[in-house]
Design a protein around this motif. Sequence first.
Motif, PDB file in Angstrom:
ATOM      1  N   VAL A  93       0.873  -1.165   0.000  1.00 20.32           N
ATOM      2  CA  VAL A  93       0.000   0.000   0.000  1.00 20.32           C
ATOM      3  C   VAL A  93       0.916   1.221   0.000  1.00 20.32           C
ATOM      4  CG1 VAL A  93      -1.755   1.301   1.243  1.00 20.32           C
ATOM      5  CG2 VAL A  93      -1.819  -1.207   1.254  1.00 20.32           C
ATOM      6  N   TYR A  94       0.681   2.117  -0.941  1.00 18.93           N
ATOM      7  CA  TYR A  94       1.512   3.298  -1.080  1.00 18.93           C
ATOM      8  C   TYR A  94       0.780   4.509  -0.482  1.00 18.93           C
ATOM      9  CZ  TYR A  94       4.894   0.876  -3.947  1.00 18.93           C
ATOM     10  OH  TYR A  94       5.877   0.020  -4.378  1.00 18.93           O
ATOM     11  N   TYR A  95       1.516   5.233   0.362  1.00 16.79           N
ATOM     12  CA  TYR A  95       0.954   6.387   1.057  1.00 16.79           C
ATOM     13  C   TYR A  95       1.672   7.667   0.657  1.00 16.79           C
ATOM     14  CZ  TYR A  95      -1.061   2.905   4.210  1.00 16.79           C
ATOM     15  OH  TYR A  95      -1.749   1.841   4.727  1.00 16.79           O
ATOM     16  N   CYS A  96       0.889   8.699   0.497  1.00 20.89           N
ATOM     17  CA  CYS A  96       1.412  10.036   0.264  1.00 20.89           C
ATOM     18  C   CYS A  96       1.432  10.765   1.602  1.00 20.89           C
ATOM     19  CB  CYS A  96       0.493  10.751  -0.736  1.00 20.89           C
ATOM     20  SG  CYS A  96       0.863  12.469  -1.024  1.00 20.89           S
ATOM     21  N   ALA A  97       2.422  11.644   1.783  1.00 20.74           N
ATOM     22  CA  ALA A  97       2.535  12.371   3.041  1.00 20.74           C
ATOM     23  C   ALA A  97       3.015  13.795   2.788  1.00 20.74           C
ATOM     24  CB  ALA A  97       3.505  11.659   3.978  1.00 20.74           C
ATOM     25  N   ALA A  98       2.618  14.707   3.682  1.00 22.11           N
ATOM     26  CA  ALA A  98       3.004  16.113   3.575  1.00 22.11           C
ATOM     27  C   ALA A  98       3.725  16.556   4.847  1.00 22.11           C
ATOM     28  CB  ALA A  98       1.765  16.991   3.357  1.00 22.11           C
TER      29      ALA A  98
END
Length: 127
Positions: A93-98
């Motif tokens: 599962v690929y997650y984007c983060a800021a």
Amino acid sequence: QVQLVESGGGLVQAGGSLRLSCAASGRTFSSSAMGWFRQAPGKEREFVATIKWSSDITTYADSVKGRFTISRDNAKNTVYLQMNSLTPEDTAVYYCAARQGPWSTIATTKRYGYDYWGQGTQVTVSS
């Protein structure tokens, strides 16, 4: 607050490509960097790539270097992850983060360096 929505995941054969997108909304102007992480079943979430919002500075995990490319479109508040030459080991599962804090070469490669996370998108690579 920053909201992140990933898309573009799916099922692909080994050797294939996928492009993930991460659309950011909210207080995006206060973000210094965007990152991609991934988590395979039974494993810790690991760093994949990061990009500085205001420049072309990027960093990659050794496992994806030369195969993955992170990019951004500031006008669209969107970050992309182009993934080529995929292998079954990329399944996760690929997650984007800021990141809200100032740019940090080290912190942007760590989970603790990010303040907001998307819900994740599944990438499955078949052999």
